[in-house]
Design a protein around this motif. Structure first.
Motif, mmCIF file in Angstrom:
data_model
loop_
_atom_site.group_PDB
_atom_site.id
_atom_site.type_symbol
_atom_site.label_atom_id
_atom_site.label_comp_id
_atom_site.label_asym_id
_atom_site.label_seq_id
_atom_site.Cartn_x
_atom_site.Cartn_y
_atom_site.Cartn_z
ATOM 1 N N ILE A 3 0.886 -1.119 -0.003
ATOM 2 C CA ILE A 3 0.009 0.142 -0.017
ATOM 3 C C ILE A 3 1.044 1.163 0.060
ATOM 4 C CG2 ILE A 3 -1.627 1.381 0.967
ATOM 5 C CD1 ILE A 3 -2.737 -1.485 0.438
ATOM 6 N N VAL A 4 0.777 2.056 -0.840
ATOM 7 C CA VAL A 4 1.487 3.319 -1.094
ATOM 8 C C VAL A 4 0.537 4.529 -0.662
ATOM 9 C CG1 VAL A 4 3.033 2.332 -2.688
ATOM 10 C CG2 VAL A 4 1.363 3.590 -3.538
ATOM 11 N N GLU A 5 0.882 5.681 -0.108
ATOM 12 C CA GLU A 5 0.163 6.791 0.019
ATOM 13 C C GLU A 5 0.970 8.030 -0.571
ATOM 14 O OE1 GLU A 5 -0.617 7.063 4.124
ATOM 15 O OE2 GLU A 5 1.496 7.159 4.724
ATOM 16 N N ILE A 6 0.292 8.852 -0.784
ATOM 17 C CA ILE A 6 0.771 10.140 -1.443
ATOM 18 C C ILE A 6 0.265 11.388 -0.508
ATOM 19 C CG2 ILE A 6 0.601 11.520 -3.674
ATOM 20 C CD1 ILE A 6 -0.689 9.016 -5.136
ATOM 21 N N GLY A 7 1.357 12.094 -0.179
ATOM 22 C CA GLY A 7 1.334 13.206 0.634
ATOM 23 C C GLY A 7 1.624 14.182 -0.390
ATOM 24 N N LEU A 8 0.926 15.441 -0.044
ATOM 25 C CA LEU A 8 1.016 16.652 -0.594
ATOM 26 C C LEU A 8 0.983 17.732 0.347
ATOM 27 C CD1 LEU A 8 -1.785 16.134 -3.477
ATOM 28 C CD2 LEU A 8 0.805 16.393 -3.814
ATOM 29 N N GLU A 9 1.796 18.975 0.205
ATOM 30 C CA GLU A 9 1.662 20.071 0.769
ATOM 31 C C GLU A 9 1.930 21.439 -0.113
ATOM 32 O OE1 GLU A 9 4.235 20.254 4.034
ATOM 33 O OE2 GLU A 9 6.167 20.190 2.678
ATOM 34 N N VAL A 10 1.235 22.167 0.316
ATOM 35 C CA VAL A 10 1.212 23.438 -0.362
ATOM 36 C C VAL A 10 2.418 24.281 -0.185
ATOM 37 C CG1 VAL A 10 0.344 25.786 -1.036
ATOM 38 C CG2 VAL A 10 -1.348 23.936 -0.727
ATOM 39 N N LYS A 11 3.626 24.704 -1.212
ATOM 40 C CA LYS A 11 4.690 25.470 -0.859
ATOM 41 C C LYS A 11 4.180 27.026 -1.050
ATOM 42 C CE LYS A 11 8.641 24.113 -2.011
ATOM 43 N NZ LYS A 11 9.968 23.639 -2.699
ATOM 44 N N LYS A 12 3.565 27.248 -2.148
ATOM 45 C CA LYS A 12 3.135 28.836 -2.330
ATOM 46 C C LYS A 12 2.126 28.935 -3.174
ATOM 47 C CE LYS A 12 5.271 31.768 -5.490
ATOM 48 N NZ LYS A 12 6.493 32.323 -6.303
ATOM 49 N N PHE A 13 1.178 29.880 -3.010
ATOM 50 C CA PHE A 13 0.056 30.322 -3.796
ATOM 51 C C PHE A 13 0.539 31.552 -4.627
ATOM 52 C CE2 PHE A 13 -2.251 28.371 -0.584
ATOM 53 C CZ PHE A 13 -3.218 27.813 -1.047
ATOM 54 N N GLY A 14 0.883 31.347 -6.077
ATOM 55 C CA GLY A 14 0.824 32.543 -6.852
ATOM 56 C C GLY A 14 -0.190 33.024 -7.276
ATOM 57 N N HIS A 15 -0.140 34.052 -8.443
ATOM 58 C CA HIS A 15 -1.256 34.957 -8.970
ATOM 59 C C HIS A 15 -2.126 33.928 -9.403
ATOM 60 C CE1 HIS A 15 -3.478 38.291 -10.409
ATOM 61 N NE2 HIS A 15 -3.057 37.750 -11.679
ATOM 62 N N SER A 16 -1.895 33.017 -10.349
ATOM 63 C CA SER A 16 -2.567 31.881 -10.988
ATOM 64 C C SER A 16 -2.041 30.664 -10.844
ATOM 65 C CB SER A 16 -2.679 32.337 -12.735
ATOM 66 O OG SER A 16 -1.366 32.131 -13.099
ATOM 67 N N SER A 17 -1.061 30.377 -9.908
ATOM 68 C CA SER A 17 -0.797 29.149 -9.782
ATOM 69 C C SER A 17 -0.564 28.682 -8.433
ATOM 70 C CB SER A 17 1.027 28.939 -10.133
ATOM 71 O OG SER A 17 1.801 29.906 -9.200
ATOM 72 N N LEU A 18 -0.266 27.531 -8.193
ATOM 73 C CA LEU A 18 -0.265 26.852 -6.822
ATOM 74 C C LEU A 18 1.052 25.721 -7.093
ATOM 75 C CD1 LEU A 18 -1.410 25.981 -4.135
ATOM 76 C CD2 LEU A 18 -2.840 24.333 -5.125
ATOM 77 N N THR A 19 2.049 25.961 -6.073
ATOM 78 C CA THR A 19 3.275 25.017 -6.010
ATOM 79 C C THR A 19 3.057 24.209 -4.841
ATOM 80 O OG1 THR A 19 4.400 26.871 -6.970
ATOM 81 C CG2 THR A 19 5.549 25.190 -5.909
ATOM 82 N N LEU A 20 3.199 22.839 -5.151
ATOM 83 C CA LEU A 20 3.177 21.859 -4.187
ATOM 84 C C LEU A 20 4.382 20.881 -4.061
ATOM 85 C CD1 LEU A 20 -0.352 20.232 -5.137
ATOM 86 C CD2 LEU A 20 0.066 21.839 -3.603
ATOM 87 N N ASN A 21 4.573 20.280 -3.049
ATOM 88 C CA ASN A 21 5.466 19.404 -2.697
ATOM 89 C C ASN A 21 5.055 18.257 -2.559
ATOM 90 O OD1 ASN A 21 7.089 17.810 -0.663
ATOM 91 N ND2 ASN A 21 8.601 19.366 -0.695
ATOM 92 N N CYS A 22 5.485 17.062 -2.972
ATOM 93 C CA CYS A 22 4.899 15.639 -3.109
ATOM 94 C C CYS A 22 5.891 14.662 -2.329
ATOM 95 C CB CYS A 22 4.509 15.171 -4.310
ATOM 96 S SG CYS A 22 3.654 13.941 -4.392
ATOM 97 N N GLU A 23 5.428 13.419 -1.665
ATOM 98 C CA GLU A 23 6.076 12.422 -1.498
ATOM 99 C C GLU A 23 5.194 11.281 -1.735
ATOM 100 O OE1 GLU A 23 8.212 10.317 2.603
ATOM 101 O OE2 GLU A 23 7.344 12.167 2.885
#
Length: 139
Positions: free
Chosen positions: A65-85
């Protein structure tokens, strides 16, 4: 980091070596990142623009079983930057990391559009806010 999704490694997810196919992991990761972006930005038109270096650190086997983790690094003007593991649920051994996934919010014409978001919001909080607003409008 919050782990939002779990996947069961099945025979069709394996490569010729009998371990988890990298392309399958990236498909899962991209899909979950975009779903997360859709929820955060409250728009169905969210696409992946960029993924930084993808670090494969270990693998998974059939039945894991694998799990996917995400977290927000930054909200831009029209973008969203995430970090993933992506990690093994049972051992917490990291399978893949991606430091930057940039998603872009699009308008109906398919062009980048401002989203107006500045912080992570949870659906339950949005629903509670709506309920309070509706209660305030009742006679």
């Amino acid at each position: 980091m919050r782990f939002h999704t779990r996947k069961w490694v099945k025979p069709e997810d394996l490569n010729a070596n009998g371990t988890l196919f990298a392309g399958k992991v990236l498909t899962w990761l991209d899909e979950q990142a975009v779903i997360y972006g859709i929820i955060q930005l409250e728009n169905k038109r969210v696409v992946t623009k960029y993924m930084s270096e993808i670090n494969f650190m270990s693998t998974a086997n059939q039945g894991d079983i694998v799990e996917i983790g995400l977290e927000v690094k930054k909200f831009g003007h029209s973008s969203l930057t995430l970090n993933c593991e992506v990690r093994n649920k049972m051992t917490h051994e990291t399978i893949v990391t991606v430091d930057n996934i940039i998603l872009v919010n699009l308008n109906e014409a398919g062009k980048p559009a401002p989203h107006g978001k500045t912080k992570v919001e949870y659906v339950k909080d949005r629903l509670e806010k709506k309920e309070k607003e509706q209660e305030g409008k009742k006679p």
